[in-house]
Design a protein around this motif. Structure first.
Motif, PDB file in Angstrom:
ATOM      1  N   ALA A  53       5.780  21.160  17.832  1.00  0.00           N
ATOM      2  CA  ALA A  53       4.399  21.337  17.364  1.00  0.00           C
ATOM      3  C   ALA A  53       4.090  20.372  16.218  1.00  0.00           C
ATOM      4  CB  ALA A  53       4.168  22.786  16.933  1.00  0.00           C
ATOM      5  N   GLY A  54       5.054  20.185  15.319  1.00  0.00           N
ATOM      6  CA  GLY A  54       4.864  19.236  14.221  1.00  0.00           C
ATOM      7  C   GLY A  54       4.631  17.823  14.720  1.00  0.00           C
ATOM      8  N   ARG A  55       5.373  17.426  15.731  1.00  0.00           N
ATOM      9  CA  ARG A  55       5.184  16.097  16.323  1.00  0.00           C
ATOM     10  C   ARG A  55       3.793  15.979  16.955  1.00  0.00           C
ATOM     11  NH1 ARG A  55      10.922  16.370  19.083  1.00  0.00           N
ATOM     12  NH2 ARG A  55      12.218  15.741  17.315  1.00  0.00           N
ATOM     13  N   SER A  56       3.372  17.042  17.609  1.00  0.00           N
ATOM     14  CA  SER A  56       2.040  17.031  18.226  1.00  0.00           C
ATOM     15  C   SER A  56       0.948  16.934  17.173  1.00  0.00           C
ATOM     16  CB  SER A  56       1.840  18.286  19.084  1.00  0.00           C
ATOM     17  OG  SER A  56       2.730  18.285  20.177  1.00  0.00           O
ATOM     18  N   TRP A  57       1.103  17.667  16.065  1.00  0.00           N
ATOM     19  CA  TRP A  57       0.118  17.579  14.987  1.00  0.00           C
ATOM     20  C   TRP A  57       0.116  16.189  14.362  1.00  0.00           C
ATOM     21  CZ3 TRP A  57      -4.005  20.153  14.586  1.00  0.00           C
ATOM     22  CH2 TRP A  57      -4.065  21.488  14.995  1.00  0.00           C
ATOM     23  N   ASP A  58       1.279  15.556  14.287  1.00  0.00           N
ATOM     24  CA  ASP A  58       1.338  14.200  13.754  1.00  0.00           C
ATOM     25  C   ASP A  58       0.567  13.232  14.648  1.00  0.00           C
ATOM     26  OD1 ASP A  58       2.411  12.483  11.620  1.00  0.00           O
ATOM     27  OD2 ASP A  58       3.496  11.516  13.259  1.00  0.00           O
ATOM     28  N   LYS A  59       0.668  13.414  15.956  1.00  0.00           N
ATOM     29  CA  LYS A  59      -0.114  12.593  16.889  1.00  0.00           C
ATOM     30  C   LYS A  59      -1.608  12.832  16.693  1.00  0.00           C
ATOM     31  CE  LYS A  59       3.437  12.257  20.428  1.00  0.00           C
ATOM     32  NZ  LYS A  59       3.883  12.694  21.744  1.00  0.00           N
ATOM     33  N   GLU A  60      -2.000  14.085  16.486  1.00  0.00           N
ATOM     34  CA  GLU A  60      -3.414  14.401  16.225  1.00  0.00           C
ATOM     35  C   GLU A  60      -3.880  13.744  14.932  1.00  0.00           C
ATOM     36  OE1 GLU A  60      -5.969  16.747  17.980  1.00  0.00           O
ATOM     37  OE2 GLU A  60      -4.677  15.524  19.252  1.00  0.00           O
ATOM     38  N   LEU A  61      -3.061  13.833  13.905  1.00  0.00           N
ATOM     39  CA  LEU A  61      -3.390  13.213  12.622  1.00  0.00           C
ATOM     40  C   LEU A  61      -3.647  11.720  12.814  1.00  0.00           C
ATOM     41  CD1 LEU A  61      -1.541  13.814   9.295  1.00  0.00           C
ATOM     42  CD2 LEU A  61      -2.055  11.514  10.034  1.00  0.00           C
ATOM     43  N   ASN A  62      -2.751  11.045  13.512  1.00  0.00           N
ATOM     44  CA  ASN A  62      -2.914   9.613  13.742  1.00  0.00           C
ATOM     45  C   ASN A  62      -4.139   9.308  14.599  1.00  0.00           C
ATOM     46  OD1 ASN A  62      -0.713   8.520  12.227  1.00  0.00           O
ATOM     47  ND2 ASN A  62       0.651   9.421  13.737  1.00  0.00           N
ATOM     48  N   LYS A  63      -4.425  10.161  15.557  1.00  0.00           N
ATOM     49  CA  LYS A  63      -5.606   9.975  16.405  1.00  0.00           C
ATOM     50  C   LYS A  63      -6.872  10.004  15.552  1.00  0.00           C
ATOM     51  CE  LYS A  63      -7.620  13.348  18.799  1.00  0.00           C
ATOM     52  NZ  LYS A  63      -7.811  14.427  19.784  1.00  0.00           N
ATOM     53  N   TYR A  64      -6.994  11.002  14.694  1.00  0.00           N
ATOM     54  CA  TYR A  64      -8.198  11.108  13.865  1.00  0.00           C
ATOM     55  C   TYR A  64      -8.269  10.009  12.816  1.00  0.00           C
ATOM     56  CZ  TYR A  64      -9.217  15.434  16.228  1.00  0.00           C
ATOM     57  OH  TYR A  64      -9.502  16.357  17.200  1.00  0.00           O
ATOM     58  N   TYR A  65      -7.134   9.607  12.283  1.00  0.00           N
ATOM     59  CA  TYR A  65      -7.113   8.502  11.329  1.00  0.00           C
ATOM     60  C   TYR A  65      -7.627   7.229  11.999  1.00  0.00           C
ATOM     61  CZ  TYR A  65      -5.356   5.048   8.014  1.00  0.00           C
ATOM     62  OH  TYR A  65      -5.258   4.005   7.130  1.00  0.00           O
ATOM     63  N   ASN A  66      -7.148   6.945  13.199  1.00  0.00           N
ATOM     64  CA  ASN A  66      -7.577   5.746  13.915  1.00  0.00           C
ATOM     65  C   ASN A  66      -9.043   5.809  14.329  1.00  0.00           C
ATOM     66  OD1 ASN A  66      -5.121   4.341  13.716  1.00  0.00           O
ATOM     67  ND2 ASN A  66      -4.284   5.492  15.435  1.00  0.00           N
ATOM     68  N   LEU A  67      -9.521   6.988  14.709  1.00  0.00           N
ATOM     69  CA  LEU A  67     -10.945   7.139  15.034  1.00  0.00           C
ATOM     70  C   LEU A  67     -11.805   6.893  13.795  1.00  0.00           C
ATOM     71  CD1 LEU A  67     -10.802  10.239  17.405  1.00  0.00           C
ATOM     72  CD2 LEU A  67     -11.487   7.896  18.037  1.00  0.00           C
ATOM     73  N   LEU A  68     -11.374   7.413  12.659  1.00  0.00           N
ATOM     74  CA  LEU A  68     -12.097   7.162  11.412  1.00  0.00           C
ATOM     75  C   LEU A  68     -12.058   5.684  11.050  1.00  0.00           C
ATOM     76  CD1 LEU A  68     -10.980  10.301   9.423  1.00  0.00           C
ATOM     77  CD2 LEU A  68     -13.362   9.663   9.885  1.00  0.00           C
ATOM     78  N   ALA A  69     -10.920   5.045  11.257  1.00  0.00           N
ATOM     79  CA  ALA A  69     -10.790   3.616  10.953  1.00  0.00           C
ATOM     80  C   ALA A  69     -11.798   2.804  11.757  1.00  0.00           C
ATOM     81  CB  ALA A  69      -9.374   3.142  11.251  1.00  0.00           C
ATOM     82  N   ALA A  70     -12.037   3.218  12.988  1.00  0.00           N
ATOM     83  CA  ALA A  70     -12.958   2.489  13.855  1.00  0.00           C
ATOM     84  C   ALA A  70     -14.432   2.755  13.516  1.00  0.00           C
ATOM     85  CB  ALA A  70     -12.697   2.863  15.315  1.00  0.00           C
ATOM     86  N   LYS A  71     -14.721   3.891  12.896  1.00  0.00           N
ATOM     87  CA  LYS A  71     -16.120   4.281  12.688  1.00  0.00           C
ATOM     88  C   LYS A  71     -16.613   4.155  11.253  1.00  0.00           C
ATOM     89  CE  LYS A  71     -16.315   7.231  16.678  1.00  0.00           C
ATOM     90  NZ  LYS A  71     -17.129   8.215  17.312  1.00  0.00           N
ATOM     91  N   LEU A  72     -15.719   4.161  10.299  1.00  0.00           N
ATOM     92  CA  LEU A  72     -16.138   4.101   8.897  1.00  0.00           C
ATOM     93  C   LEU A  72     -16.497   2.670   8.492  1.00  0.00           C
ATOM     94  CD1 LEU A  72     -13.483   6.373   7.148  1.00  0.00           C
ATOM     95  CD2 LEU A  72     -15.952   6.772   7.197  1.00  0.00           C
ATOM     96  N   PRO A  73     -17.434   2.535   7.554  1.00  0.00           N
ATOM     97  CA  PRO A  73     -17.653   1.213   6.961  1.00  0.00           C
ATOM     98  C   PRO A  73     -16.357   0.773   6.269  1.00  0.00           C
ATOM     99  CG  PRO A  73     -19.373   2.759   6.291  1.00  0.00           C
ATOM    100  CD  PRO A  73     -18.333   3.546   7.020  1.00  0.00           C
ATOM    101  N   LYS A  74     -16.155  -0.540   6.186  1.00  0.00           N
ATOM    102  CA  LYS A  74     -14.905  -1.085   5.669  1.00  0.00           C
ATOM    103  C   LYS A  74     -14.544  -0.535   4.287  1.00  0.00           C
ATOM    104  CE  LYS A  74     -12.380  -5.228   4.680  1.00  0.00           C
ATOM    105  NZ  LYS A  74     -11.911  -6.446   5.106  1.00  0.00           N
TER     106      LYS A  74
END
Length: 139
Positions: A53-74
């Motif tokens: 479960a911890g590994r799965s949550w880590d994947k979720e964390l990275n998914k949301y971080y990358n989505l934010l990276a793509a959508k946030l102003p620099k």
């Protein structure tokens, strides 16, 4: 003894903060519950459920971080990136303490499950924070 450990693990995994009804049963939590919901389950199997479960949550964390990276102003992303670096330092120090306490100070393998569950909750909390930031950005 295993049933007591299972009950303690379930109690420890109760979210600290309330969530919307549609977020209460995340697919990772459901999978972990199914993993733990065996009639006869050993401490080692419970430990593996928490680690997975911890590994799965880590994947979720990275998914949301990358989505934010793509959508946030620099400039906003740079602040998030700095924040994430500091969070990683915090996470690593917490993990080190948790491992020391539950793997070395406490006596018995039943505590290993507590350690991994606590680590999982730290990652889960950050993943849900990043998810909330993304939802707020898209609102």
């Amino acid at each position: 003894m295993n049933k007591i450990t299972l009950l303690l693990l379930i109690f420890c995994s109760v979210p600290i903060f309330s969530q919307d009804k549609d977020q209460q049963e995340n697919f990772i939590d459901v999978a972990e519950s199914k993993c733990l919901d065996k009639k006869e389950i050993s401490n080692a199997q419970m430990l593996e459920c928490s680690i997975k479960a911890g590994r799965s949550w880590d994947k979720e964390l990275n998914k949301y971080y990358n989505l934010l990276a793509a959508k946030l102003p620099k400039d906003a992303f740079e602040i998030l990136k700095d924040s994430q670096k500091e969070w990683i330092i915090y996470r690593d120090k917490e993990f080190k303490f948790i491992s020391k306490l539950y793997y070395e100070v406490k006596d018995g393998t039943m505590w290993y499950g507590f350690a991994e569950n606590k680590k999982k909750e730290i990652i889960k909390t950050r993943a849900l924070e990043l998810q909330m930031f993304l939802e707020d950005l898209e609102y």
